[in-house]
Write an enzyme that holds these catalytic residues in place. Structure first.
Site, PDB file in Angstrom:
ATOM      1  N   CYS A   2       2.428   9.604  50.639  1.00  0.00           N
ATOM      2  CA  CYS A   2       3.476   8.660  50.992  1.00  0.00           C
ATOM      3  C   CYS A   2       3.350   7.423  50.124  1.00  0.00           C
ATOM      4  O   CYS A   2       2.321   7.199  49.499  1.00  0.00           O
ATOM      5  CB  CYS A   2       3.337   8.264  52.452  1.00  0.00           C
ATOM      6  N   ARG A  27       6.707   9.436  45.590  1.00  0.00           N
ATOM      7  CA  ARG A  27       5.545   9.940  46.341  1.00  0.00           C
ATOM      8  C   ARG A  27       5.961  10.653  47.624  1.00  0.00           C
ATOM      9  O   ARG A  27       5.175  11.393  48.196  1.00  0.00           O
ATOM     10  CB  ARG A  27       4.623   8.771  46.700  1.00  0.00           C
ATOM     11  N   TRP A  75       6.397  11.344  53.448  1.00  0.00           N
ATOM     12  CA  TRP A  75       6.475  12.793  53.192  1.00  0.00           C
ATOM     13  C   TRP A  75       5.813  13.421  54.391  1.00  0.00           C
ATOM     14  O   TRP A  75       4.603  13.326  54.573  1.00  0.00           O
ATOM     15  CB  TRP A  75       5.739  13.120  51.898  1.00  0.00           C
ATOM     16  N   ASN A 101      -1.118   6.730  54.944  1.00  0.00           N
ATOM     17  CA  ASN A 101      -1.000   7.894  54.070  1.00  0.00           C
ATOM     18  C   ASN A 101      -2.222   8.759  54.336  1.00  0.00           C
ATOM     19  O   ASN A 101      -3.344   8.278  54.241  1.00  0.00           O
ATOM     20  CB  ASN A 101      -0.966   7.433  52.610  1.00  0.00           C
ATOM     21  N   GLY A 102      -2.017  10.031  54.682  1.00  0.00           N
ATOM     22  CA  GLY A 102      -3.151  10.908  54.973  1.00  0.00           C
ATOM     23  C   GLY A 102      -2.872  11.711  56.227  1.00  0.00           C
ATOM     24  O   GLY A 102      -1.749  11.689  56.751  1.00  0.00           O
ATOM     25  N   GLU A 487       4.218  27.839  33.624  1.00  0.00           N
ATOM     26  CA  GLU A 487       4.765  26.481  33.699  1.00  0.00           C
ATOM     27  C   GLU A 487       6.297  26.519  33.659  1.00  0.00           C
ATOM     28  O   GLU A 487       6.964  25.780  34.386  1.00  0.00           O
ATOM     29  CB  GLU A 487       4.191  25.635  32.543  1.00  0.00           C
ATOM     30  N   LYS A 491       8.669  25.007  36.599  1.00  0.00           N
ATOM     31  CA  LYS A 491       9.736  24.011  36.379  1.00  0.00           C
ATOM     32  C   LYS A 491      11.037  24.478  37.016  1.00  0.00           C
ATOM     33  O   LYS A 491      11.729  23.714  37.667  1.00  0.00           O
ATOM     34  CB  LYS A 491      10.012  23.772  34.883  1.00  0.00           C
ATOM     35  N   GLU A 494      10.890  24.357  40.853  1.00  0.00           N
ATOM     36  CA  GLU A 494      10.848  22.988  41.379  1.00  0.00           C
ATOM     37  C   GLU A 494      12.200  22.311  41.381  1.00  0.00           C
ATOM     38  O   GLU A 494      12.587  21.707  42.363  1.00  0.00           O
ATOM     39  CB  GLU A 494       9.941  22.121  40.498  1.00  0.00           C
ATOM     40  N   HIS A 510       2.393  46.981  36.256  1.00  0.00           N
ATOM     41  CA  HIS A 510       1.639  47.295  37.475  1.00  0.00           C
ATOM     42  C   HIS A 510       2.370  46.833  38.729  1.00  0.00           C
ATOM     43  O   HIS A 510       1.739  46.656  39.767  1.00  0.00           O
ATOM     44  CB  HIS A 510       0.243  46.676  37.378  1.00  0.00           C
ATOM     45  N   LYS A 609       5.345  13.600  44.233  1.00  0.00           N
ATOM     46  CA  LYS A 609       4.713  13.506  42.924  1.00  0.00           C
ATOM     47  C   LYS A 609       3.204  13.703  43.015  1.00  0.00           C
ATOM     48  O   LYS A 609       2.599  14.360  42.184  1.00  0.00           O
ATOM     49  CB  LYS A 609       5.036  12.143  42.310  1.00  0.00           C
TER      50      LYS A 609
HETATM   51  C1  AGP Z   1       4.543  19.739  38.568  1.00  0.00           C
HETATM   52  O1  AGP Z   1       5.792  19.480  38.060  1.00  0.00           O
HETATM   53  C2  AGP Z   1       4.197  19.011  39.805  1.00  0.00           C
HETATM   54  N1  AGP Z   1       4.383  17.620  39.695  1.00  0.00           N
HETATM   55  C3  AGP Z   1       2.838  19.413  40.376  1.00  0.00           C
HETATM   56  O2  AGP Z   1       2.630  20.776  40.232  1.00  0.00           O
HETATM   57  C4  AGP Z   1       1.641  18.640  39.805  1.00  0.00           C
HETATM   58  O3  AGP Z   1       1.370  19.058  38.502  1.00  0.00           O
HETATM   59  C5  AGP Z   1       0.427  18.862  40.717  1.00  0.00           C
HETATM   60  O4  AGP Z   1       0.731  18.392  41.999  1.00  0.00           O
HETATM   61  C6  AGP Z   1      -0.814  18.181  40.202  1.00  0.00           C
HETATM   62  O5  AGP Z   1      -0.661  16.798  40.131  1.00  0.00           O
HETATM   63  P1  AGP Z   1      -1.650  15.915  39.276  1.00  0.00           P
HETATM   64  O6  AGP Z   1      -1.483  16.319  37.849  1.00  0.00           O
HETATM   65  O7  AGP Z   1      -1.218  14.505  39.541  1.00  0.00           O
HETATM   66  O8  AGP Z   1      -3.024  16.206  39.759  1.00  0.00           O
END
Ligand code: AGP
Length: 614
Positions: A2, A27, A75, A101-102, A487, A491, A494, A510, A609
């Site tokens: 958060c 966040r 969040w 946060n937590g 990756e 993308k 996401e 497989h 994020k």
């Molecule tokens: C990817 O687009 C995301 N933002 C997510 O997978 C991110 O890479 C992951 O949460 C790790 O975050 P960090 O690099 O801040 O540790």
């Protein structure tokens, strides 16, 4: 996960809190709230489900009056997103307001205890036990800061907490426990601020202090005081942060994701700058204070990370084996931390984390530290927890990455990992100047070539428009291109909410091959490298099942053009660095599909994020 913001000073607190939360919304963004303490002693709390703008418009013509306050973007972990579950949360008397946060892992037990003692709860959150615990300790005539210290002593899990109270005007108290995201205190002139992350503070000050695990602080307009978990006073000096808040603006771009894709040539260049010496080949990494003897003892490298950072780490593994000649493994940090890994003093753990605050990555690092491993982190955020745990840091110099979807930090991490492998090979005497020169020369061209790829946005956009209606995609790669396939799929998932799998092409037969039909486009990375023939066979197998193939290939590969339905040519580059050039078109592809589908690109649903909860 958060966003947290606090202000105490002489300016109206409300607009400062809303502005700060706006800079932290990446966040978490399912609800938001603020609490402001007025001079007449009234505590006004405003909370709204939805994005920050819903809250901001609700209070735009009736800003709460007051010069101190706290704010939060949420969040959800416990309790659905709703007005009631949004933070701040108050105690029974309405005297105390808390943002958090937590996750309070023992909240059920605490809630039962508090309810039995007569406290009444209004939300479904775990957080609400915190104001009630504070109420309990304040009722025993404890100071606010002592009440907070006693409260955190009762909580299991990792937390960042900020508290204000009607009975303690002009004062915010805050604590950090474990790695649930940070608390940064910003020093202004006649005012002080705090936040979960730097972007919220940068418009006001660059002088900051990061709270460490189990530290508590009391913040007034003119003074910040620190204690450890035992209540012993601590001396902490503010440090100067070099970031420029202007870089947080979107500029002419429609989305941060697009801006950040476009910034890659520059962020890669910045990551290389001053570190790679091309005339007399050498690599210098300024933040690795490890001796040659320490590096010489390394027998094994373990890479850890999550999400996009894990994909970068997978590429790092190739670099470590092929450049530095050190056996290397890579592991998802959330798995690694729980599977009793055997880590010796001859193991170097390399973590990759954009934020340096991802809870699983930090836990894996703590475990490595406990077992005595050397650690280096590849990180983008100065002063973050990962940089404080590790023995050495290679910073990616990307500036702020605001889009929830990581783009520029991926390619900068790959660049940093390449430099690290060269550095280790050089320090251990495994690569001579000639070989190092051969490794650095193609690196010097990467920023330029990345710029050439970004210029071709229109081509990737056209392709995206042809494919934006499909609901499933398969991304195939082998070797160093497998992490790129993964990756690329991440993308797409996401930002466009389309189902996509990143898969080792050799594994396709497989099982995954059963999925292939006209409705499932296959993106195959088939450069002219030592995997080319194998990838061509995989493409044949897809075509034989009426699959549509979009291939990423090397300039002039006519064989590929004859087999695939669409080809994206990438610049000729060293095979080790080519993942940067295959990644960028896939970022654009996802971006334009998401744009076409009307998705919320910079703040995709359900994501945040920085993931600071398990
Ligand atoms: C990817 O687009 C995301 N933002 C997510 O997978 C991110 O890479 C992951 O949460 C790790 O975050 P960090 O690099 O801040 O540790």
């Amino acid at each position: 996960m958060c966003g947290i913001m606090g202000y105490v000073g002489s300016r109206p607190a409300g607009p400062i809190l809303i502005d700060g939360l706006g800079r932290l919304e990446y966040r978490g963004y399912d609800s938001a709230g603020i609490a402001v303490l007025a001079e007449n002693g009234g505590l006004s709390i405003h909370k709204r489900v939805g994005k920050l703008e819903t809250l901001a418009s609700a209070i735009a013509d009736r800003w709460p009056n007051g010069h101190e306050g706290i704010g939060h973007t949420r969040w959800a972990t416990h309790g659905k997103p709703s007005d009631i579950n949004a933070h701040p949360h108050a105690d029974c008397t309405g005297d105390v307001a808390v943002i958090h946060n937590g996750i309070v892992e023992n909240y059920l037990e605490l809630k039962t205890e508090l309810a039995t003692a007569g406290h009444s709860f209004s939300s479904e959150t775990d957080t609400e036990v915190i104001p009630h615990l504070l109420e309990h300790y304040l009722g025993e005539n404890e100071e606010l800061v002592t009440a907070l210290r006693k409260t955190i002593g009762r909580l299991e899990g990792a937390h960042a907490i900020v508290v204000m109270s009607r009975q303690h005007p002009g004062t915010l108290v805050t604590a950090r426990v474990g790695n649930a995201g940070g608390v940064v205190i910003g020093y202004g002139g006649g005012e002080n601020l705090l936040a979960s992350d730097l972007p919220a503070l940068l418009p006001h000050t660059r002088r900051v202090v990061f709270l460490n695990d189990r530290e508590v602080a009391q913040v007034t307009a003119t003074r910040v005081t620190y204690w450890d978990s035992e209540g012993r006073p601590l001396e902490k000096e503010p440090q100067e942060i070099p970031y420029d808040s202007v870089s947080a603006a979107k500029g002419q771009h429609k989305h941060f994701m697009l801006k950040e894709i476009m910034e890659q040539p520059e962020s890669i260049l910045d990551t290389i700058r001053g570190r790679a010496q091309f005339d007399t080949p050498a690599v210098q990494l300024e933040d690795i204070p490890l001796s040659k003897e320490q590096l010489a003892k390394v027998r094994r490298v373990v890479f850890v990370g999550m999400g996009t950072s894990l994909h970068a780490a997978m590429i790092g593994r190739h670099y470590m084996e092929r450049i530095a000649g050190i056996p290397a493994e890579v592991d998802n940090a959330s798995e690694y931390r729980y599977r009793a890994p055997i880590i010796g003093a001859d193991t170097l753990v390399v973590s990759v984390s954009q934020s340096g605050e991802t809870v699983d990555t930090l836990a894996a690092m703590e475990e490595a530290k406990r077992q005595g491993a050397l650690q280096i982190t590849i990180c983008n955020v100065a002063g973050s927890q990962a940089t404080r745990i590790a023995d050495g840091v290679v910073y990616t110099r990307c500036g702020l990455e605001i889009g929830v979807c990581s783009t520029k930090t991926f390619t900068a991490s790959v660049t940093a990992l390449y430099l690290l492998a060269c550095y280790l090979g050089q320090a251990r005497g495994l690569i001579d100047k000639e070989r190092l020169g051969g490794l650095l020369e193609p690196l010097a061209r990467v920023p330029y070539l990345a710029g050439e790829v970004t210029k071709r946005e229109a081509e990737f956009e056209r392709l995206a428009h042809q494919f934006h209606r499909y609901n499933n995609f398969l991304y195939l790669g082998r070797g160093i291109q497998l992490p790129v396939a993964m990756e690329g799929a991440l993308k797409l998932k996401e930002v466009s909410y389309i189902h996509a799998e990143g898969y080792p092409a050799g594994e396709m037969k497989h099982g995954a091959i059963a999925l292939i039909d006209r409705e499932m486009p296959v993106i195959a990375i088939a450069l002219k490298d030592d995997m080319h023939d194998k990838m061509m066979s995989n493409i044949e197998q897809v075509k034989a099942r009426e699959g549509t193939v979009i291939a990423l290939g090397s300039e002039g590969d006519e064989e590929l053009a004859a087999k695939a339905d669409h080809v994206i040519y990438v610049p000729e580059a060293s095979p080790l660095l080519s993942p940067i050039f295959t990644t960028i078109p896939l970022q654009f592809f996802s971006y334009h599909i998401a744009l076409r589908r009307g998705c919320d690109i910079d703040q995709p649903r359900n994501l945040a994020k920085t993931v600071t909860v398990e």
